[in-house]
Structure formats: C-alpha cells, structure tokens
Design a protein around this motif. Structure first.
Motif, PDB file in Angstrom:
ATOM      1  N   SER A 120       7.691   8.847   3.684  1.00 55.75           N
ATOM      2  CA  SER A 120       6.592   9.508   3.592  1.00 55.75           C
ATOM      3  C   SER A 120       5.737   9.877   2.244  1.00 55.75           C
ATOM      4  N   GLU A 121       4.840   8.845   2.129  1.00 55.85           N
ATOM      5  CA  GLU A 121       4.362   8.641   0.506  1.00 55.85           C
ATOM      6  C   GLU A 121       5.522   8.369  -0.443  1.00 55.85           C
ATOM      7  N   GLU A 122       5.504   9.376  -1.517  1.00 54.45           N
ATOM      8  CA  GLU A 122       6.515   9.123  -2.468  1.00 54.45           C
ATOM      9  C   GLU A 122       7.869   9.527  -2.172  1.00 54.45           C
ATOM     10  N   SER A 123       8.263   9.930  -1.070  1.00 59.76           N
ATOM     11  CA  SER A 123       9.384  10.524  -0.610  1.00 59.76           C
ATOM     12  C   SER A 123       9.866   9.951   0.708  1.00 59.76           C
ATOM     13  N   ALA A 124      11.338  10.133   1.025  1.00 61.00           N
ATOM     14  CA  ALA A 124      11.910   9.683   2.132  1.00 61.00           C
ATOM     15  C   ALA A 124      11.808  11.106   2.958  1.00 61.00           C
ATOM     16  N   LEU A 125      11.528  11.139   4.234  1.00 65.88           N
ATOM     17  CA  LEU A 125      11.667  12.315   5.096  1.00 65.88           C
ATOM     18  C   LEU A 125      12.651  12.158   6.004  1.00 65.88           C
ATOM     19  N   TYR A 126      13.300  13.243   6.318  1.00 70.45           N
ATOM     20  CA  TYR A 126      14.493  13.509   7.260  1.00 70.45           C
ATOM     21  C   TYR A 126      13.932  13.346   8.597  1.00 70.45           C
ATOM     22  N   LEU A 127      14.201  12.724   9.573  1.00 71.03           N
ATOM     23  CA  LEU A 127      13.941  12.836  11.010  1.00 71.03           C
ATOM     24  C   LEU A 127      14.843  13.371  11.866  1.00 71.03           C
ATOM     25  N   ASP A 128      16.141  13.182  11.518  1.00 71.26           N
ATOM     26  CA  ASP A 128      17.092  13.622  12.322  1.00 71.26           C
ATOM     27  C   ASP A 128      18.614  13.604  11.500  1.00 71.26           C
ATOM     28  N   GLN A 129      19.316  14.631  12.023  1.00 73.08           N
ATOM     29  CA  GLN A 129      20.788  14.383  11.156  1.00 73.08           C
ATOM     30  C   GLN A 129      21.694  14.866  12.472  1.00 73.08           C
ATOM     31  N   LYS A 155      15.813   4.096  -1.241  1.00 71.73           N
ATOM     32  CA  LYS A 155      16.124   2.459  -1.759  1.00 71.73           C
ATOM     33  C   LYS A 155      16.046   1.408  -0.647  1.00 71.73           C
ATOM     34  N   VAL A 156      16.454   1.820   0.815  1.00 67.88           N
ATOM     35  CA  VAL A 156      16.481   1.177   1.740  1.00 67.88           C
ATOM     36  C   VAL A 156      14.831   0.963   2.147  1.00 67.88           C
ATOM     37  N   LEU A 157      14.219   2.081   2.212  1.00 63.95           N
ATOM     38  CA  LEU A 157      12.871   2.231   2.612  1.00 63.95           C
ATOM     39  C   LEU A 157      11.701   1.381   1.729  1.00 63.95           C
ATOM     40  N   ILE A 158      12.174   1.439   0.567  1.00 65.40           N
ATOM     41  CA  ILE A 158      11.304   0.615  -0.579  1.00 65.40           C
ATOM     42  C   ILE A 158      11.950  -0.702  -0.807  1.00 65.40           C
ATOM     43  N   SER A 159      12.868  -1.235  -0.230  1.00 60.98           N
ATOM     44  CA  SER A 159      13.803  -2.398  -0.796  1.00 60.98           C
ATOM     45  C   SER A 159      12.778  -3.551  -0.464  1.00 60.98           C
ATOM     46  N   GLU A 160      11.804  -3.693   0.592  1.00 59.41           N
ATOM     47  CA  GLU A 160      11.173  -4.885   0.866  1.00 59.41           C
ATOM     48  C   GLU A 160       9.523  -4.793   0.443  1.00 59.41           C
ATOM     49  N   SER A 162       6.139  -4.960  -2.177  1.00 57.40           N
ATOM     50  CA  SER A 162       6.047  -5.816  -3.451  1.00 57.40           C
ATOM     51  C   SER A 162       6.206  -4.886  -4.652  1.00 57.40           C
ATOM     52  N   GLU A 163       6.038  -5.501  -5.624  1.00 61.51           N
ATOM     53  CA  GLU A 163       5.819  -4.861  -7.023  1.00 61.51           C
ATOM     54  C   GLU A 163       4.638  -3.936  -7.065  1.00 61.51           C
ATOM     55  N   GLU A 164       3.727  -4.440  -6.666  1.00 63.72           N
ATOM     56  CA  GLU A 164       2.383  -3.604  -6.638  1.00 63.72           C
ATOM     57  C   GLU A 164       2.423  -2.390  -5.591  1.00 63.72           C
ATOM     58  N   GLU A 165       3.191  -2.626  -4.620  1.00 61.04           N
ATOM     59  CA  GLU A 165       3.389  -1.426  -3.493  1.00 61.04           C
ATOM     60  C   GLU A 165       4.378  -0.483  -4.181  1.00 61.04           C
ATOM     61  N   LEU A 166       5.156  -0.908  -4.890  1.00 57.94           N
ATOM     62  CA  LEU A 166       6.320  -0.088  -5.393  1.00 57.94           C
ATOM     63  C   LEU A 166       5.795   0.579  -6.548  1.00 57.94           C
ATOM     64  N   ASP A 167       4.824   0.093  -7.234  1.00 59.95           N
ATOM     65  CA  ASP A 167       4.408   0.888  -8.368  1.00 59.95           C
ATOM     66  C   ASP A 167       3.257   2.090  -7.930  1.00 59.95           C
ATOM     67  N   ALA A 168       2.474   1.668  -6.649  1.00 58.02           N
ATOM     68  CA  ALA A 168       1.993   2.834  -6.058  1.00 58.02           C
ATOM     69  C   ALA A 168       2.692   3.742  -5.612  1.00 58.02           C
ATOM     70  N   ALA A 169       4.094   3.628  -4.932  1.00 50.93           N
ATOM     71  CA  ALA A 169       4.800   4.722  -4.369  1.00 50.93           C
ATOM     72  C   ALA A 169       5.624   5.354  -5.359  1.00 50.93           C
ATOM     73  N   LEU A 170       6.068   4.558  -6.527  1.00 49.75           N
ATOM     74  CA  LEU A 170       6.571   5.432  -7.398  1.00 49.75           C
ATOM     75  C   LEU A 170       6.157   5.219  -8.560  1.00 49.75           C
ATOM     76  N   PRO A 171       5.323   5.965  -9.134  1.00 53.63           N
ATOM     77  CA  PRO A 171       4.532   6.095 -10.372  1.00 53.63           C
ATOM     78  C   PRO A 171       5.431   6.574 -11.322  1.00 53.63           C
ATOM     79  N   HIS A 172       6.468   7.322 -11.025  1.00 53.36           N
ATOM     80  CA  HIS A 172       7.320   8.031 -12.039  1.00 53.36           C
ATOM     81  C   HIS A 172       8.742   7.776 -11.115  1.00 53.36           C
ATOM     82  N   LEU A 173       9.752   7.974 -12.282  1.00 53.20           N
ATOM     83  CA  LEU A 173      11.198   7.765 -11.764  1.00 53.20           C
ATOM     84  C   LEU A 173      12.017   8.758 -12.524  1.00 53.20           C
ATOM     85  N   PRO A 174      11.675  10.195 -11.860  1.00 48.61           N
ATOM     86  CA  PRO A 174      12.466  11.237 -12.608  1.00 48.61           C
ATOM     87  C   PRO A 174      14.093  11.082 -12.543  1.00 48.61           C
TER      88      PRO A 174
END
Length: 266
Positions: A120-129, A155-160, A162-174
């Motif tokens: 979900s944008e820059e995060s992973a969203l829990y759907l079920d547990q 990491k799984v959700l962003i593993s595939e 591209s570097e451009e998509e990764l930069d857009a999804a994760l502009p910062h790595l806190p």
C-alpha cells in the motif's frame, strides 16, 4: 509482528474544507448508486449546495472516471472508474478468502503467527493474521502498515520492482534498529537474494528481538500481489528453527498462488 508507532499531527487550520468536499463527493457517488442517474440540479438539491458547487465536484469525479455524463442530456451516472476500485478490493478479498485455510494450517504446523500483507504505497498493509499456539500475545495487526525495507513481508512485495519503481516506492530508508538496511545498495543486494531464494528474512530489522520470514503470493499472471509470513521472537526463531519453518512458509504461499490460478495444474 509489531510496527512502528504512527505519528499523530495536530489538525491544521482550513482542513475542514477539503474534508467537506470529500464528504460531498462520496454523497454524490452514493446518490448515483441509489438513483441510477441524476442531473446537476438534482444532485445540488440532494447536497444542499449551489449548482456551481455540484458541477465542480462532478467535474473532479469525472476526471477520475468515477462519474460520467449520459450523452448530451446533462445527466450523470457512475463511471467505470468504480469498477477498477471494486476490482482491487475484490482481489484483496480473494487473497484473504483463498489463504485463510492455508494460513490456519501453517500457524498450526509452526506454532507462529502468520500474516498476509499487500503493498500500500510506501508500506505493507496487513490483510489477515492467524495466531499460532506459541504466540506470546494475540494482538491483531490487521489494517496496520509496516515498512517495506525493514520487514520480510515488505521485501517480498518490492523484490521484483525495477530500480525506478523502487526509488518511487521508497524515497527514504529510515532506521529502526542497528540491523535495519538503510543504504540503497544494501537493499538492492538483499532483494537480489530474495529473488534467488524465493523468500525473505528480517532478523531484528524492524524491532530488536523480532524475526520474520515471508514468501510471495502470486496472481494468475505470476505477479507478486501479496506476501505470507511467520513471525516471532528471535530467541525462538533461531537459524535452526528457520531452516525448518521457511520451507513451510514457501510451500504455503505457493499453495495460495495455485488457488489464485498461478501455475494451476490441470
């Protein structure tokens, strides 16, 4: 699995106007869903606003294809954009529905808490547990968001990407702990390993003392649409224990993928 506490900011002056606009836009969609079609005059009356206000709201909704005009009659109905939103919601519900018996089995086999997340944008969203028998506490994280770069699910959700998509999804790595990956090169190296192995690990990266392992859930097209993980205290999920449980996670995620149509065997 725990997540960083979300910050709460004070409400700024002037925030009531856009909230009111959102409320009115939603009311328009509900009105059209109920009536089928309506004119600007009818919509304005339903909202209790001037026609010019109703027209501006309709124009914005029309840009996003949430409403559409019926030929030249000056009347509006729901647009095809709503189907896209409904389809996304249905896809998530399908994942939860198909995964539930599998996650229950995995929780029973491992004794650990099993989670299903989507990006979900820059995060992973829990759907079920589903909590396992070894869970120290049964806190429900459904609906919560967790960082993409500091968790196995993320990491799984962003593993595939591209570097451009990764930069857009994760502009910062806190940084969350001393073990959090905070460099772009380190993250790329870690994601390459995730692709090679078919699963992701996060040991003390989001929170000291917390370990998780996740595997991808794929759509019938083969795209990663969700992730499945087990999580628990690091003292229990040792390397030896991970060697036993990770194959179970991978197998369970693969089973859900098959249920969703990926690589389905006749």
């Amino acid at each position: 699995m725990t997540t960083a506490q979300e910050s709460t900011a004070p409400v700024e002056a002037g925030v009531s106007a856009p909230v009111q606009s959102v409320d009115r836009a939603i009311t328009i969609l509900e009105l059209l869903a109920r009536e089928g079609e309506s004119s600007v005059t009818e919509i304005a009356a339903g909202l209790g606003v001037h026609k010019s206000t109703a027209f501006r709201l309709l124009a914005t909704l029309e840009v996003h294809r949430l409403v559409e005009q019926i030929n030249d009659r000056g009347r509006y109905r729901l647009g095809v954009g709503n189907l896209r939103l409904a389809g996304a919601t249905t896809a998530r519900l399908d994942v939860v529905s198909e995964a539930r018996p599998v996650t229950r089995q995995l929780a029973s086999e491992t004794g650990e808490t099993v989670n299903i997340t989507v990006r979900s944008e820059e995060s992973a969203l829990y759907l079920d547990q589903v909590a396992g028998s070894s869970a120290l506490q049964s806190h429900n994280w459904v609906g919560q968001r967790i960082p993409l770069h500091a968790t196995s699910n993320g990491k799984v959700l962003i593993s595939e990407l591209s570097e451009e998509e990764l930069d857009a999804a994760l502009p910062h790595l806190p940084r969350f702990t001393d073990h959090t990956i905070t460099s772009r090169s380190g993250l790329l190296e870690d994601l390459a390993e995730v692709r090679r192995l078919g699963y992701a690990l996060a040991v003390d990266e989001l929170e000291a003392g917390l370990t998780a392992a996740a595997a991808p859930i794929r759509s019938h097209h083969g795209d990663i649409i969700a992730s499945m993980s087990i999580s628990g205290p690091t003292f229990r999920l040792t390397q030896e224990r991970l060697d036993e449980t990770v194959p179970l996670v991978v197998s369970a995620a693969l089973e859900v993928s098959h249920r969703l149509g990926w690589g389905r065997r006749s």
